[in-house]
Scaffold this motif. Structure first.
Motif, mmCIF file in Angstrom:
data_model
loop_
_atom_site.group_PDB
_atom_site.id
_atom_site.type_symbol
_atom_site.label_atom_id
_atom_site.label_comp_id
_atom_site.label_asym_id
_atom_site.label_seq_id
_atom_site.Cartn_x
_atom_site.Cartn_y
_atom_site.Cartn_z
ATOM 1 N N THR A 1 -6.975 -5.877 -4.614
ATOM 2 C CA THR A 1 -5.524 -5.826 -4.395
ATOM 3 C C THR A 1 -4.845 -7.153 -4.739
ATOM 4 O O THR A 1 -3.646 -7.294 -4.527
ATOM 5 C CB THR A 1 -5.211 -5.481 -2.926
ATOM 6 N N SER A 2 -5.590 -8.114 -5.288
ATOM 7 C CA SER A 2 -5.043 -9.454 -5.518
ATOM 8 C C SER A 2 -3.864 -9.477 -6.487
ATOM 9 O O SER A 2 -2.981 -10.319 -6.366
ATOM 10 C CB SER A 2 -6.140 -10.410 -5.987
ATOM 11 N N ALA A 3 -3.811 -8.566 -7.452
ATOM 12 C CA ALA A 3 -2.718 -8.545 -8.424
ATOM 13 C C ALA A 3 -1.681 -7.467 -8.100
ATOM 14 O O ALA A 3 -0.769 -7.224 -8.886
ATOM 15 C CB ALA A 3 -3.274 -8.313 -9.826
ATOM 16 N N ALA A 4 -1.799 -6.843 -6.948
ATOM 17 C CA ALA A 4 -0.899 -5.744 -6.585
ATOM 18 C C ALA A 4 0.128 -6.195 -5.557
ATOM 19 O O ALA A 4 -0.097 -7.130 -4.791
ATOM 20 C CB ALA A 4 -1.706 -4.574 -6.018
ATOM 21 N N MET A 5 1.255 -5.500 -5.557
ATOM 22 C CA MET A 5 2.252 -5.659 -4.510
ATOM 23 C C MET A 5 2.096 -4.445 -3.601
ATOM 24 O O MET A 5 2.047 -3.311 -4.082
ATOM 25 C CB MET A 5 3.649 -5.703 -5.109
ATOM 26 N N LEU A 6 2.006 -4.669 -2.310
ATOM 27 C CA LEU A 6 1.752 -3.596 -1.351
ATOM 28 C C LEU A 6 2.865 -3.554 -0.310
ATOM 29 O O LEU A 6 3.210 -4.578 0.269
ATOM 30 C CB LEU A 6 0.408 -3.829 -0.661
ATOM 31 N N GLN B 1 -10.160 4.094 17.675
ATOM 32 C CA GLN B 1 -9.332 5.152 17.095
ATOM 33 C C GLN B 1 -8.889 4.752 15.700
ATOM 34 O O GLN B 1 -8.687 3.570 15.411
ATOM 35 C CB GLN B 1 -8.108 5.421 17.970
ATOM 36 N N LEU B 2 -8.732 5.760 14.835
ATOM 37 C CA LEU B 2 -8.324 5.520 13.457
ATOM 38 C C LEU B 2 -6.855 5.869 13.272
ATOM 39 O O LEU B 2 -6.326 6.759 13.933
ATOM 40 C CB LEU B 2 -9.179 6.356 12.503
ATOM 41 N N ALA B 3 -6.221 5.148 12.356
ATOM 42 C CA ALA B 3 -4.836 5.411 11.994
ATOM 43 C C ALA B 3 -4.764 5.603 10.491
ATOM 44 O O ALA B 3 -5.626 5.136 9.741
ATOM 45 C CB ALA B 3 -3.939 4.243 12.412
ATOM 46 N N THR B 4 -3.724 6.300 10.049
ATOM 47 C CA THR B 4 -3.451 6.465 8.628
ATOM 48 C C THR B 4 -2.138 5.771 8.322
ATOM 49 O O THR B 4 -1.147 5.954 9.033
ATOM 50 C CB THR B 4 -3.346 7.954 8.248
ATOM 51 N N ILE B 5 -2.138 4.953 7.269
ATOM 52 C CA ILE B 5 -0.937 4.252 6.833
ATOM 53 C C ILE B 5 -0.713 4.589 5.368
ATOM 54 O O ILE B 5 -1.618 4.436 4.553
ATOM 55 C CB ILE B 5 -1.079 2.727 7.003
ATOM 56 N N ASP B 6 0.485 5.072 5.046
ATOM 57 C CA ASP B 6 0.834 5.305 3.643
ATOM 58 C C ASP B 6 1.387 4.002 3.089
ATOM 59 O O ASP B 6 2.267 3.383 3.688
ATOM 60 C CB ASP B 6 1.869 6.418 3.503
ATOM 61 N N VAL B 7 0.849 3.583 1.946
ATOM 62 C CA VAL B 7 1.236 2.315 1.349
ATOM 63 C C VAL B 7 1.613 2.533 -0.112
ATOM 64 O O VAL B 7 0.999 3.340 -0.806
ATOM 65 C CB VAL B 7 0.100 1.269 1.486
ATOM 66 N N VAL B 8 2.671 1.843 -0.553
ATOM 67 C CA VAL B 8 3.047 1.850 -1.970
ATOM 68 C C VAL B 8 2.227 0.748 -2.637
ATOM 69 O O VAL B 8 2.280 -0.413 -2.225
ATOM 70 C CB VAL B 8 4.553 1.586 -2.170
ATOM 71 N N PHE B 9 1.466 1.125 -3.651
ATOM 72 C CA PHE B 9 0.583 0.222 -4.384
ATOM 73 C C PHE B 9 1.217 0.026 -5.759
ATOM 74 O O PHE B 9 1.228 0.947 -6.571
ATOM 75 C CB PHE B 9 -0.801 0.873 -4.498
ATOM 76 N N LEU B 10 1.798 -1.161 -5.997
ATOM 77 C CA LEU B 10 2.473 -1.456 -7.261
ATOM 78 C C LEU B 10 1.648 -2.437 -8.077
ATOM 79 O O LEU B 10 1.335 -3.537 -7.600
ATOM 80 C CB LEU B 10 3.844 -2.085 -6.993
ATOM 81 N N MET B 11 1.295 -2.033 -9.305
ATOM 82 C CA MET B 11 0.533 -2.926 -10.165
ATOM 83 C C MET B 11 0.729 -2.517 -11.615
ATOM 84 O O MET B 11 0.695 -1.325 -11.936
ATOM 85 C CB MET B 11 -0.955 -2.896 -9.803
ATOM 86 N N ALA B 12 0.949 -3.495 -12.457
ATOM 87 C CA ALA B 12 1.098 -3.286 -13.903
ATOM 88 C C ALA B 12 2.173 -2.251 -14.225
ATOM 89 O O ALA B 12 1.996 -1.405 -15.101
ATOM 90 C CB ALA B 12 -0.239 -2.894 -14.527
ATOM 91 N N VAL C 1 3.137 0.288 -12.526
ATOM 92 C CA VAL C 1 2.866 1.633 -12.014
ATOM 93 C C VAL C 1 2.865 1.579 -10.493
ATOM 94 O O VAL C 1 2.294 0.673 -9.888
ATOM 95 C CB VAL C 1 1.496 2.147 -12.523
ATOM 96 N N ALA C 2 3.517 2.573 -9.865
ATOM 97 C CA ALA C 2 3.549 2.657 -8.405
ATOM 98 C C ALA C 2 2.881 3.949 -7.958
ATOM 99 O O ALA C 2 3.122 5.001 -8.535
ATOM 100 C CB ALA C 2 4.988 2.622 -7.908
ATOM 101 N N GLU C 3 2.038 3.834 -6.947
ATOM 102 C CA GLU C 3 1.395 5.004 -6.355
ATOM 103 C C GLU C 3 1.463 4.876 -4.847
ATOM 104 O O GLU C 3 1.447 3.768 -4.315
ATOM 105 C CB GLU C 3 -0.078 5.084 -6.758
ATOM 106 N N VAL C 4 1.540 6.005 -4.176
ATOM 107 C CA VAL C 4 1.464 5.998 -2.720
ATOM 108 C C VAL C 4 0.060 6.431 -2.330
ATOM 109 O O VAL C 4 -0.409 7.488 -2.733
ATOM 110 C CB VAL C 4 2.518 6.940 -2.091
ATOM 111 N N LEU C 5 -0.614 5.579 -1.560
ATOM 112 C CA LEU C 5 -1.964 5.859 -1.094
ATOM 113 C C LEU C 5 -1.941 6.024 0.416
ATOM 114 O O LEU C 5 -1.261 5.277 1.113
ATOM 115 C CB LEU C 5 -2.912 4.703 -1.428
ATOM 116 N N SER C 6 -2.687 6.985 0.927
ATOM 117 C CA SER C 6 -2.888 7.125 2.363
ATOM 118 C C SER C 6 -4.198 6.423 2.686
ATOM 119 O O SER C 6 -5.252 6.798 2.170
ATOM 120 C CB SER C 6 -2.976 8.590 2.767
ATOM 121 N N VAL C 7 -4.116 5.395 3.526
ATOM 122 C CA VAL C 7 -5.277 4.570 3.824
ATOM 123 C C VAL C 7 -5.618 4.687 5.312
ATOM 124 O O VAL C 7 -4.745 4.565 6.164
ATOM 125 C CB VAL C 7 -5.013 3.093 3.458
#
Length: 115
Positions: free
Chosen positions: A8-13, A40-51, A53-59
């Protein structure tokens, strides 16, 4: 299960949706727990921006790994992000995808705006 480290070093999150409990069983509302720690586990939706391109990931992340105020649009750092390819078959239909898991999410304070 195969695990692929995600750099994730070159990405904006940024947070797209704040942490929500990861539900193990929708019928009972049981919350999923980490098999190693029992946290307990949680889910966080994150916008992953790189090069450009933007994607939403559920982590998925253990609750103790969530620090700071993770509100929509907040910049974050993700520690130990991994991708896990998965595949299953149900009623004769194959499904596949990629799940994401992290050790921790940390809210970042935006840099002060210079006048």
């Amino acid at each position: 299960m195969r695990q692929i480290p995600v750099d994730t070093s070159a990405a904006m999150l940024m947070v797209a949706q704040p942490p929500q409990p990861k539900i193990k069983d929708r019928r009972t509302g049981e919350i999923a727990v980490d098999l190693e720690t029992g946290a307990q586990l949680a889910t966080i939706d994150v916008v992953f921006l790189m090069a450009g391109v933007a994607e939403v990931l559920s982590v998925v992340v253990p609750q103790p790994g969530v620090s700071g105020e993770l509100v929509m649009g907040a910049p974050v750092a993700i520690t130990g992000l991994i991708a896990r390819p998965w595949e299953n078959e149900f009623n004769g239909q194959k499904r596949h995808g990629i799940s994401y898991r992290a050790a921790a999410f940390t809210a970042l304070t935006p840099a002060p705006v210079k006048a």
